[in-house]
Write a protein that holds these residues in place. Structure first.
Motif, PDB file in Angstrom:
ATOM      1  N   ASN A 232       0.825  -1.208   0.000  1.00 15.01           N
ATOM      2  CA  ASN A 232       0.000   0.000   0.000  1.00 15.01           C
ATOM      3  C   ASN A 232       0.861   1.261   0.000  1.00 15.01           C
ATOM      4  N   VAL A 233       1.915   1.235  -0.819  1.00 17.03           N
ATOM      5  CA  VAL A 233       2.834   2.368  -0.848  1.00 17.03           C
ATOM      6  C   VAL A 233       2.095   3.622  -1.293  1.00 17.03           C
ATOM      7  N   LYS A 234       2.393   4.746  -0.640  1.00 16.67           N
ATOM      8  CA  LYS A 234       1.639   5.973  -0.871  1.00 16.67           C
ATOM      9  C   LYS A 234       2.150   6.786  -2.052  1.00 16.67           C
ATOM     10  N   ALA A 235       3.410   6.622  -2.399  1.00 17.58           N
ATOM     11  CA  ALA A 235       3.975   7.438  -3.477  1.00 17.58           C
ATOM     12  C   ALA A 235       4.928   6.610  -4.317  1.00 17.58           C
ATOM     13  N   ILE A 236       5.086   7.032  -5.539  1.00 13.40           N
ATOM     14  CA  ILE A 236       6.067   6.423  -6.438  1.00 13.40           C
ATOM     15  C   ILE A 236       6.843   7.542  -7.121  1.00 13.40           C
ATOM     16  N   MET A 237       8.137   7.371  -7.195  1.00 16.97           N
ATOM     17  CA  MET A 237       9.022   8.339  -7.849  1.00 16.97           C
ATOM     18  C   MET A 237       9.471   7.772  -9.191  1.00 16.97           C
ATOM     19  N   ASN A 238       9.456   8.623 -10.207  1.00 13.52           N
ATOM     20  CA  ASN A 238       9.885   8.191 -11.534  1.00 13.52           C
ATOM     21  C   ASN A 238      11.389   7.992 -11.590  1.00 13.52           C
ATOM     22  N   SER A 239      11.823   7.311 -12.622  1.00 14.54           N
ATOM     23  CA  SER A 239      13.255   7.138 -12.844  1.00 14.54           C
ATOM     24  C   SER A 239      13.765   8.239 -13.756  1.00 14.54           C
ATOM     25  N   TYR A 240      15.064   8.474 -13.667  1.00 13.64           N
ATOM     26  CA  TYR A 240      15.729   9.288 -14.668  1.00 13.64           C
ATOM     27  C   TYR A 240      15.822   8.488 -15.969  1.00 13.64           C
ATOM     28  N   GLY A 241      16.077   9.177 -17.045  1.00 20.75           N
ATOM     29  CA  GLY A 241      16.448   8.485 -18.260  1.00 20.75           C
ATOM     30  C   GLY A 241      15.353   8.361 -19.298  1.00 20.75           C
TER      31      GLY A 241
END
Length: 824
Positions: A232-241
């Motif tokens: 139930n992760v609240k956030a996701i961060m995008n990758s570089y590239g």
């Protein structure tokens, strides 16, 4: 007002607040502000925060080392937002947490590869719980951790931040950490980096990635999908590239079609630092910052970080009709819902006593336990370990008398001297470009006095000189705010109990039994260094060489870290030359590797009697190493990565697809020595011996059913110890090529001498789901091989079962097997 009434449902509070917000106030919730520690507070940022702010970056670029002042700074910023802005919307402060809360004095933990090498998710959860309490007590309710990237390329400078190469292992460790750190809606974790970041071509972080959609969904997305549905992760961060020719930060295909529609994520997407600007400055898929903002927001990127270089143009874009306000509203709702769920409106300030939390002895004990359980003994010829304490030891190597090199780049120690700009190395970073423009226009005469003259624009050579001057000035300004000068001083100040291997070994054996000489530095030879080592070795019975590198994003001695990808995946030349001379002396050598990466050590491994991979073991790392060497602790770590012999073998990982008629063959290079890895995934030795026996399992399983299996595990050696049992499945025939072995379960089992336990697994067949030729996610019927072993190659038990019935299309995979351990 409904939005201030905690008894009301969150969706009602969100809608009530949205109705009260102006367009500028809405867009401000999609911004991030960089704060500054100490007395400077935030440099005229009051007017920049008057409309509110979404998130606030408070990493070690702002920490002065004065925790009292920095805590006051956080509180003062929050107080302004809550009491002085029109709507009083709190800000969401974020830090980092993969090596512990990134705060001076906070408990430092071994980095992610260490944690993965324990193969014990419960430890990850316990660590997350400690980090959560320390973050909240300081004023943080968001953390940019953990990584769900697959670590399959040792050239990648950040591979030590990953939980290894295998999707299942990464998912198990990462989900456990998320559960611990988020607690009951207490902190927002951010799973990163979505997606494929750790596997860019050539190991170049932030570079090009080409990953077929089937492999993307079945391997690289699997840990994120587990984080969403089990954690139930609240956030996701995008990758570089760039992934499949699309800049990730502006890719609707990735951030909406796959992440939200396919994987089912409905939380907050936050930008990795500077990644939206990269779409225009690096990858050139947007003409300017405004277009980059429009593309990113439409793609599904909710919050820009660490500033608002692009999103500052969103108000203008809405007013000009270039983007509909509905996109703004959609992302603002996600930001506000997150803040309500975290209880920020009711409790916007610190929660708990930070100084009390960091003094808890059980936290230091947990860090030491993780360090000890994570160390992987890959070789122990002639049972040279555990060490005979009556022997005289020559202790050598560049990491033999250091403390700072035990810490990861994202620990409080490793990042103590970093600044915000260190996280985004773009030469055209907008902040640096702004300073550069001002310097060559407003300070042209000053440049002349420094010998830099030009008519219109500086030459490329002059530009580089000017940029270096700007960076030096920024560094000098940052260091002037700190109460410490160097990272060594930082360790002494905040972690006074931290020891070097030399310190710990002298305590264990007695100083008179330890002859010490570094021999060389990480990269460079030392005048007289080899001669000093020889003088020590000739007097000693055994040699302990503590080798490896250093992880940092800014240290010139760094061999890995963010922005520190390294084409050399082995020991540096000076260390190899040192060891070549030592081996000539024919004394038994025990080599210890301290590094964030799984270093290839073929020559050292060949000539050493024992080899121990210690990774980055943090504040109690030296004691953990010595406890393993002396037998006070029985080694039990297992490799979470495949260790290769040569860079030319990359990529080489366990769940590879079949290549030859003999399915277990790895490669067919001209040099036959390079056909297999140096050490396989899951490998790790113990000071005792374990026996596997009496495998029983189901012979027929439905596509949506469970495979039930059990076997006995016995300790047949002379010492108590832990064994990590591993379960793999192979599909004999399938519609698309499937892995030669797929990890589907594991368990750490503790056994006393002569003790036997029954280990039972329940494995749902939806764990084996994959995308077929029609890109349907299916479980196919057919014959399956099952392997149980001490590593991916050391298989002790084998079985065969059949998935019966019709092919089954499944909406969602199963992510975890169940295990039960019973004492017999």
């Amino acid at each position: 007002m409904t939005y201030k009434d905690a008894s009301k449902p969150i969706h009602e509070r969100v809608e009530d607040l949205m109705e009260r917000m102006t367009l500028k106030e809405k867009v401000a919730q999609l911004f991030c502000a960089n704060s500054y520690g100490g007395e400077t507070v935030y440099d005229t940022r009051y007017e920049k925060l008057i409309d509110g702010i979404g998130t606030i970056s408070y990493l070690n670029d702002s920490l002065t080392g004065d925790n009292k002042k920095d805590k006051e700074t956080i509180r003062s910023i929050q107080k302004f937002l809550v009491e002085e802005t029109r709507l009083g919307i709190p800000g969401l402060f974020h830090s980092e947490g993969i090596s512990g809360a990134q705060i001076p004095g906070a408990t430092t933990f071994p980095q992610s590869t260490n944690l993965a090498a324990t193969w014990e998710p419960a430890l990850a959860r316990k660590m997350g719980e400690v980090v959560k309490k320390q973050l909240r007590a300081y004023g943080f309710k968001a953390v940019h951790s953990p990584l769900f990237d697959l670590g399959r390329d040792p050239r990648f400078g950040r591979i030590g931040e990953t939980y290894g190469e295998d999707p299942y292992l990464v998912a198990q460790m990462g989900v456990a950490f998320v559960k611990g750190i988020q607690g009951d809606d207490e902190v927002m974790a951010a799973a990163k980096h979505f997606v494929g970041y750790g596997n860019a071509e050539g190991g170049r972080g932030g570079g090009e990635q080409q990953i077929a959609e089937r492999k993307l969904l079945d391997s690289y997305c699997f840990p994120f999908e587990a984080a969403i549905h089990e954690g139930n992760v609240k956030a996701i961060m995008n990758s570089y590239g760039i992934l499949n020719d699309q800049a990730v930060s502006t890719s609707k295909w990735l951030l909406t079609d796959i992440l939200r529609n396919k994987l089912g994520f409905n939380g907050l997407v936050v930008a990795d630092y500077g990644s939206i600007t990269h779409s225009t400055l690096r990858y050139r898929v947007a003409e300017d910052a405004k277009e980059a903002a429009i593309l990113a927001l439409k793609a599904g990127m909710d919050v820009e970080q660490p500033g608002n270089q692009c999103y500052q143009h969103l108000v203008e874009a809405v007013e000009s009709g270039e983007i509909e306000e509905a996109y703004i509203n959609q992302s603002v709702r996600r930001v506000l819902e997150t803040k309500f769920r975290l209880g920020l409106f009711e409790n916007p300030y610190e929660d708990g006593d930070f100084f009390y939390e960091i003094q808890k002895e059980e936290n230091a004990e947990l860090s030491r336990e993780i360090a000890e359980k994570s160390m992987v003994l890959v070789k122990n010829e002639d049972h040279i370990l555990p060490l005979n304490k009556s022997l005289k030891v020559a202790l050598i190597g560049p990491n033999s008398d250091t403390k700072t090199n035990f810490f990861g780049g994202y620990s409080s120690v490793g990042s103590a001297s970093t600044r915000s700009s260190d996280f985004d190395k773009s030469e055209e970073d907008s902040f640096l470009r702004m300073l550069y423009t001002g310097t060559i226009t407003e300070h042209k005469e000053s440049l002349k006095s420094a010998g830099i003259e030009f008519e219109d624009q500086p030459t490329p050579e002059q530009r580089e000189i000017i940029m270096n001057m700007i960076r030096q000035n920024l560094a000098a300004d940052a260091s002037s705010k700190r109460i410490y000068k160097t990272n060594e001083e930082f360790v002494q100040m905040f972690y006074p109990d931290c020891k070097s291997v030399k310190d710990a070994l002298e305590e264990a054996l007695g100083a008179e039994r330890v002859l010490h000489a570094n021999g060389c530095k990480i990269f460079k030879a030392i005048d007289g260094g080899i001669e000093a080592v020889k003088a020590a070795v000739v007097q000693a019975d055994v040699v302990i060489a503590v080798l490896g590198g250093k992880e940092s994003m800014i240290d010139p001695e760094a061999t890995c870290g963010e922005n520190k990808d390294n084409i050399n995946i082995g020991l540096e030349k000076a260390q190899l030359e040192l060891m070549e001379e030592v081996f000539k002396m024919n004394k038994p050598v025990i080599s210890v590797i301290v590094d964030g990466r799984p270093l290839a050590t073929p020559s050292v491994s060949e000539h050493s009697k024992a080899v121990l991979y210690a990774w980055l073991p943090a504040q109690s790392g030296a004691e953990a190493i010595v406890n393993i060497l002396t037998g006070k602790t029985n080694p039990s770590g297992k490799l979470p990565v495949t260790i290769v012999k040569d860079a030319g073998q990359i990529p080489m990982y366990n769940s590879r697809l079949p290549l030859y008629v003999e399915i277990n063959e790895w490669a067919e290079y001209i040099d036959n020595n390079k056909n297999r890895p140096l050490y396989p995934f899951g490998h790790g030795l113990s000071y005792t011996a374990f026996a596997y026996s009496d495998l029983k399992h189901d012979s027929l399983v439905q596509p949506d059913g469970d495979l039930n299996m059990e076997f006995k595990l016995s300790n047949r050696g002379q010492a108590a110890g832990d064994e990590v049992v591993q379960v793999y499945i192979r599909d004999r025939v399938s519609s698309v090529a499937r892995p030669v072995k797929q990890l589907v379960g594991f368990a750490r089992v503790s056994l006393d001498v002569n003790e036997t336990k029954k280990v039972a697994f329940k494995i749902n067949m939806k764990q084996l789901a994959f995308h077929d030729l029609n890109m349907d996610q299916v479980v196919e019927p057919g014959m399956m091989d099952v392997f149980i072993g001490a590593s991916s190659q050391d298989i002790r038990l084998k079985g065969v079962f059949e998935i019966t019935g019709e092919k089954r299309i499944v909406e969602r995979k199963a992510f975890s097997s169940k295990v039960m351990i019973t004492t017999l």
